[in-house]
Design a protein around this motif. Structure first.
Motif, short mmCIF file in Angstrom:
data_model
loop_
_atom_site.label_atom_id
_atom_site.label_comp_id
_atom_site.label_asym_id
_atom_site.label_seq_id
_atom_site.Cartn_x
_atom_site.Cartn_y
_atom_site.Cartn_z
N THR A 149 -13.56 -1.68 -3.96
CA THR A 149 -12.12 -1.26 -4.38
C THR A 149 -12.48 -0.48 -5.55
OG1 THR A 149 -11.64 -3.38 -5.71
CG2 THR A 149 -11.08 -3.57 -3.53
N ALA A 175 -7.29 5.86 -7.38
CA ALA A 175 -7.94 5.12 -6.74
C ALA A 175 -9.08 5.48 -5.92
CB ALA A 175 -7.30 3.82 -5.81
N LEU A 205 -6.35 4.18 2.18
CA LEU A 205 -7.01 4.76 0.79
C LEU A 205 -7.87 6.12 1.31
CD1 LEU A 205 -8.49 3.88 -2.16
CD2 LEU A 205 -10.76 3.78 -0.78
N VAL A 207 -13.17 4.62 -6.00
CA VAL A 207 -13.83 4.26 -4.86
C VAL A 207 -15.06 5.14 -4.49
CG1 VAL A 207 -13.87 3.67 -2.26
CG2 VAL A 207 -12.02 2.62 -3.91
N ARG A 258 0.78 -1.15 0.13
CA ARG A 258 0.24 0.00 0.06
C ARG A 258 0.96 1.21 -0.09
NH1 ARG A 258 -4.07 0.06 4.86
NH2 ARG A 258 -2.41 0.83 6.00
N ALA A 293 -10.94 -0.17 0.23
CA ALA A 293 -9.39 -0.75 0.06
C ALA A 293 -8.88 -0.70 -1.36
CB ALA A 293 -9.32 -2.40 0.35
N TYR A 294 -7.59 -0.58 -1.49
CA TYR A 294 -7.01 -0.85 -2.80
C TYR A 294 -7.35 -2.04 -3.27
CZ TYR A 294 -4.51 3.52 -1.62
OH TYR A 294 -4.26 4.82 -1.16
N ASP A 295 -7.19 -2.41 -4.57
CA ASP A 295 -7.11 -3.60 -5.25
C ASP A 295 -6.08 -4.59 -4.67
OD1 ASP A 295 -9.33 -3.54 -7.02
OD2 ASP A 295 -8.27 -1.96 -8.14
N GLN A 296 -4.78 -4.01 -4.62
CA GLN A 296 -3.95 -4.87 -4.00
C GLN A 296 -3.90 -5.43 -2.62
OE1 GLN A 296 -3.82 -1.69 -5.38
NE2 GLN A 296 -2.21 -1.58 -6.96
N GLN A 297 -4.88 -4.92 -1.93
CA GLN A 297 -5.14 -5.60 -0.81
C GLN A 297 -5.95 -6.69 -0.54
OE1 GLN A 297 -5.84 -1.02 0.55
NE2 GLN A 297 -5.86 -2.32 2.49
N ARG A 298 -6.61 -7.32 -1.74
CA ARG A 298 -6.98 -8.46 -1.84
C ARG A 298 -5.79 -9.76 -1.84
NH1 ARG A 298 -7.97 -11.89 -5.74
NH2 ARG A 298 -9.68 -13.40 -5.71
#
Length: 193
Positions: A185, A25, A54, A29, A14, A162-167
Motif C-alpha cells: 500500500t 498513492a 490503484l 506504491v 476507493r 491496494a490503497y491503505d483504505q482497503q485494509r
C-alpha cells in the motif's frame, strides 16, 4: 457483513478518493514496488488499473526502469474463468476485454507460462492482517493461485496492490479463497506469515 456488502463498501471508499490522493498513492506504491524487486531479475505480472483501482502505470514504469520484464493478464479464450499472461511493452497493442479492462491482443507467441513468473502483482478490493484478499468476485486470481497454493509454483510471489483504505479487520473467506503473503500500500509493505 457479507462479502458483497464489504466489497461495495470498499469500492465506494476507493471511488471517494480525490484525484490528488490517487496520484500520490500510485507514486508511493511504485516506489515500494521498485524496492521490492531492486537487484533482482525476473518476470513480473501486473494488471492495468480498472474502475478506481490503484493506478499501476507508475509501478509498471518502475519495473521497466529496474529491467524487469512485465506481463499482463488476459482472459483465457478457452478455459472460462482463467487467465493467461502475455508480454507487455510500451508499444504492445491493447484491446478492451468483455469487462472493459485493457489487455494485450491474444498472440500465442507472447504467452508466458505462470511457472516463469516471479512476482504476481494483483488487484484487490480488500485485504486483512491474515493475508486474506477480497477481489471483484470472479475468482480469476484464486484459480491462478491454486497451483501456487499446492506448492507447484515455488518461484511465484503473489503480491496485492491496494490503497491503505482497503485494509479491513477481517475478510470473510470461502473454501476456494487463496490468502497471499504480501500486500503493498502507499504507506506500508505488509507481510503475512
Amino acid at each position: 457483513m457479507t462479502r458483497d456488502e464489504l466489497r461495495r463498501k470498499l469500492q465506494q471508499a476507493r471511488a471517494a478518493l480525490s484525484e490528488t490522493s490517487r496520484r500520490q498513492a500510485a507514486d508511493a506504491v511504485a516506489q515500494r514496488v521498485a524496492q521490492r524487486v531492486t537487484g533482482q531479475q525476473g518476470v513480473a505480472a501486473i494488471f492495468l488499473s480498472f474502475a478506481n483501482e490503484l493506478d499501476t502505470t507508475p509501478s509498471i514504469d518502475a519495473l521497466w526502469q529496474q529491467g524487469i520484464r512485465t506481463v499482463l493478464p488476459v482472459l483465457h479464450p478457452f478455459a472460462k474463468g482463467h487467465l493467461l499472461f502475455l508480454n507487455y511493452q510500451p508499444d504492445t497493442p491493447l484491446l478492451n476485454n468483455r469487462y472493459g479492462i485493457r489487455e494485450p491482443r491474444l498472440d500465442c507467441r507472447q504467452v508466458v507460462p505462470l511457472a516463469a513468473i516471479n512476482w504476481l502483482f494483483m488487484p484487490l478490493v480488500g485485504f486483512d492482517q491474515q493475508g486474506n484478499r477480497l477481489g471483484m468476485g470472479g475468482g480469476y486470481y484464486d484459480r491462478t493461485l491454486a497451483q501456487w497454493r499446492r506448492g507447484a509454483l515455488p518461484r511465484l510471489q503473489p503480491i496485492g496492490l491496494a490503497y491503505d483504505q482497503q485494509r479491513v479487520e477481517a475478510i470473510p473467506t470461502a473454501a476456494w479463497d487463496v490468502p497471499i503473503n504480501e500486500v503493498i500500500t502507499p504507506s506500508r509493505h505488509w507481510q503475512f506469515t
